[in-house]
Design a protein around this motif. Sequence first.
Motif, PDB file in Angstrom:
ATOM      1  N   GLN A 112      19.746  14.721 -34.029  1.00 38.40           N
ATOM      2  CA  GLN A 112      21.139  14.406 -34.359  1.00 38.40           C
ATOM      3  C   GLN A 112      21.504  14.978 -35.724  1.00 38.40           C
ATOM      4  OE1 GLN A 112      23.505  12.987 -32.320  1.00 38.40           O
ATOM      5  NE2 GLN A 112      24.910  13.571 -33.956  1.00 38.40           N
TER       6      GLN A 112
ATOM      7  N   ILE B   1      22.806  18.417 -35.251  1.00 40.12           N
ATOM      8  CA  ILE B   1      24.180  18.414 -34.747  1.00 40.12           C
ATOM      9  C   ILE B   1      25.151  18.037 -35.866  1.00 40.12           C
ATOM     10  CG2 ILE B   1      25.763  17.206 -33.169  1.00 40.12           C
ATOM     11  CD1 ILE B   1      23.320  17.161 -31.183  1.00 40.12           C
ATOM     12  N   ASP B   2      24.777  17.046 -36.670  1.00 34.91           N
ATOM     13  CA  ASP B   2      25.639  16.623 -37.784  1.00 34.91           C
ATOM     14  C   ASP B   2      25.882  17.778 -38.751  1.00 34.91           C
ATOM     15  OD1 ASP B   2      25.724  14.090 -36.674  1.00 34.91           O
ATOM     16  OD2 ASP B   2      24.272  13.221 -38.071  1.00 34.91           O
TER      17      ASP B   2
END
Length: 105
Positions: free
Chosen positions: A47, A50-51
Motif C-alpha cells: 500500500q 500505491i500511496d
Amino acid sequence: MADLSQEDWIKQLEADNNSVILDVRTQDEVDAGFIPTAKHIDIYKGQGFIDELEELDKSKNYYVYCRSGARSGQACGIMDQLGFENAYNLEGGFNDWDGEVAHPE
C-alpha cells in the motif's frame, strides 16, 4: 502501458521533455547502482507503493524499470489502474541495462 526494448526506451526517453524515470526495485538493489535521475519507489512496499504513486504527477510520462522487467511490468499495470496515462516498462530491466549507472553517495 507499453513494454519497450532498451533501445526504444532510451530513444523515446531522450525525446521526451515530460519524463520521469521510476525505479521500483528494493533499496538493496538500488544501492548496487541505478539509472541516473531515477526516482525510487519500492514496489514491495504494498500500500505504501500505491500511496507514493498517488503523490506523483499523472500528466508526466513514466519510464519504469526493475531488475528484470517483471516487477516494473506489474508497476505499469498498477499505474494504469490509478489513472496514469503513460507508463513504459523497460524490457529486460536493469540486468540488461548498458547505459549510464549511478551509485548512491
